[in-house]
Design an enzyme around this catalytic site. Structure first.
Site, PDB file in Angstrom:
ATOM      1  N   GLU A 229     -14.110   7.372 -43.810  1.00 30.11           N
ATOM      2  CA  GLU A 229     -13.011   7.484 -44.780  1.00 30.11           C
ATOM      3  C   GLU A 229     -13.352   6.874 -46.141  1.00 30.11           C
ATOM      4  OE1 GLU A 229      -9.545   6.017 -42.676  1.00 30.11           O
ATOM      5  OE2 GLU A 229      -9.885   7.397 -41.022  1.00 30.11           O
TER       6      GLU A 229
ATOM      7  N   GLU B 253     -12.233  13.867 -34.255  1.00 26.34           N
ATOM      8  CA  GLU B 253     -11.041  13.147 -33.739  1.00 26.34           C
ATOM      9  C   GLU B 253      -9.874  14.109 -33.562  1.00 26.34           C
ATOM     10  OE1 GLU B 253     -10.147   9.690 -36.168  1.00 26.34           O
ATOM     11  OE2 GLU B 253     -12.263   9.219 -36.441  1.00 26.34           O
TER      12      GLU B 253
HETATM   13  O1  9MR Z   1      -6.619   5.593 -32.480  1.00 18.48           O
HETATM   14  C1  9MR Z   1      -7.080   4.364 -33.040  1.00 18.48           C
HETATM   15  C2  9MR Z   1      -6.086   3.263 -32.778  1.00 18.48           C
HETATM   16  O2  9MR Z   1      -5.973   3.033 -31.379  1.00 18.48           O
HETATM   17  C3  9MR Z   1      -6.522   1.994 -33.503  1.00 18.48           C
HETATM   18  O3  9MR Z   1      -5.512   1.004 -33.360  1.00 18.48           O
HETATM   19  C4  9MR Z   1      -6.750   2.275 -34.983  1.00 18.48           C
HETATM   20  C5  9MR Z   1      -7.308   1.064 -35.705  1.00 18.48           C
HETATM   21  O4  9MR Z   1      -8.523   0.684 -35.140  1.00 18.48           O
HETATM   22  O5  9MR Z   1      -7.682   3.346 -35.151  1.00 18.48           O
HETATM   23  C6  9MR Z   1      -7.268   4.553 -34.540  1.00 18.48           C
HETATM   24  O6  9MR Z   1      -8.268   5.519 -34.725  1.00 18.48           O
HETATM   25  C7  9MR Z   1      -8.468   5.961 -36.060  1.00 18.48           C
HETATM   26  C8  9MR Z   1      -9.945   6.205 -36.234  1.00 18.48           C
HETATM   27  O7  9MR Z   1     -10.679   5.040 -35.928  1.00 18.48           O
HETATM   28  C9  9MR Z   1     -10.271   6.670 -37.641  1.00 18.48           C
HETATM   29  N1  9MR Z   1      -9.478   7.846 -37.971  1.00 18.48           N
HETATM   30  C10 9MR Z   1      -8.047   7.738 -37.760  1.00 18.48           C
HETATM   31  C11 9MR Z   1      -7.763   7.303 -36.328  1.00 18.48           C
HETATM   32  C12 9MR Z   1      -6.264   7.258 -36.050  1.00 18.48           C
HETATM   33  O8  9MR Z   1      -5.658   6.290 -36.853  1.00 18.48           O
END
Ligand code: 9MR
Length: 357
Positions: free
Chosen positions: A163, A270
């Protein structure tokens, strides 16, 4: 192989901490009608099928069986991030990611590392770094070497920078990393460090909303070009593809096709399709579920249209609705391919159909 055990290098020994409590999963408030039996997704796909997992998921026997049956590759959902690995004193812990890596080895699944550098993840240990002991750049290198080096030979790839493009697509994100190491240079450094730590892992730049915001997509593509021109060891591009069921048809396919222009690997990294995020505009749930299935089909078709050697993997952000991160936003959301009880949904069938079932 001796790897750094803290941001300061080898001087302090890390010890294993206990896994953080995992986010409680809400019971499914909605369950969609499953379809009749579908062959395992990984058995029909001519490319790796990934899923996000948390270490705690692997203790749920039904979920562990579903993961092994359906997926060929695992992405730790959060436990390979700085928020888990770096303790406040700068030492590292690896209990949960090690458990995921061990599960992957036991079951012959690939492991995909996520994520090394993310604007959203810093650590008090970096913010309060004692630069009399170690420079910021050296601590950054120590971190990447420790994490990538630990899974060297096992991880098939890494989201090295996650990101990087600003929310509205106007330039890049400002972060601790960009401030301390340079807006562009911190990314190049991360790729270089990751390559040194594991020369065989495929290295990715990963981002989201590329299908929703053409401007963000174009900034992302220009960044890829610039990284390649600077000689950064970038092997692939990841498009997270967290979309809502009202996503304009065609934009996901356009995005995947445009990302392929560099000849790099492409990771749909994702994938999920939120029902709730579209509900304001389209209140009819049955209509939204039809759109959701159509988007699952579009994504699969777009991925299949890539040259086979560019299809790195198609990863879902979880398999069962009950584990989705989107449940925290709205417990009634059902964005994933399987119901809470592990039955394939119409969306999964639409995906499988485009893969050639
Ligand atoms: O799904 C993930 C969630 O369980 C975590 O709390 C969060 C922070 O670490 O990250 C979420 O995953 C994200 C991913 O790492 C990057 N793209 C967006 C995803 C959804 O927020």
């Amino acid at each position: 192989m001796i790897l750094p055990s803290s941001l300061y290098g080898f001087s302090r020994r890390g010890f294993l901490g206990s896994a953080l409590a995992l986010g409680a999963c809400q019971p499914a408030a909605q369950s969609q009608t499953p379809v009749a039996a579908l062959p395992p997704l990984k058995s029909i796909a001519p490319f790796p099928v990934g899923t996000a997992v948390q270490a705690g998921h692997l203790n749920d026997p039904a979920l562990a069986r579903l993961i092994v049956a359906q997926a060929s590759q695992l992405t730790p959902e959060w436990e390979m991030k700085m928020e888990y690995i770096v303790r406040d004193d700068g030492t590292f812990r690896f209990e949960a990611p090690d458990a995921i890596a061990a599960f992957a080895r036991t079951h012959g699944l690939g492991l995909f590392g996520h994520t090394l550098v993310w604007y959203a993840q810093t650590s008090p240990a970096f913010e309060r770094l004692d630069e009399g002991r170690v420079s910021f750049a050296q601590a950054y290198r120590n971190y990447i070497h420790a994490v990538v080096g630990r899974y060297r030979g096992q991880a098939v790839g890494w989201d090295v920078v996650n990101e990087a493009v600003a929310e509205d697509g106007e330039g890049w994100r400002d972060s601790l990393w960009s401030q301390r190491l340079g807006a562009f240079d911190h990314m190049v450094l991360a790729f270089q460090n990751a390559r040194e730590a594991d020369p065989n892992a495929r290295l990715f730049l990963n981002d989201y909303n590329l299908e929703l915001l053409p401007k963000k997509r174009s900034t992302f593509l220009r960044l890829v070009e610039r990284l390649l021109a600077a000689g950064a060891p970038l092997d692939g591009v990841g498009t997270q593809t967290h979309v809502a069921a009202d996503q304009t048809p065609g934009e996901m396919a356009r995005t995947v096709a445009e990302l392929a222009q560099f000849g790099l690997l492409v990771h749909v990294s994702e994938f999920d399709v939120s029902i709730s995020r579209a509900q304001g505009l389209i209140p009819n749930r049955a209509d939204l579920e039809r759109r959701q299935a159509a988007l699952y089909g579009e994504a699969a078709e777009a991925f299949m249209a890539l040259p086979p050697q560019q299809r790195f993997a198609f990863s879902f952000w979880g398999l069962r609705d009950s584990e989705s991160w989107l449940k925290r936003e709205d417990a009634s959301d059902t964005p994933l391919p399987f119901t809470a009880s592990g039955e394939p949904k119409v969306a999964a069938a639409a995906w499988a159909k485009q893969i050639g079932l």
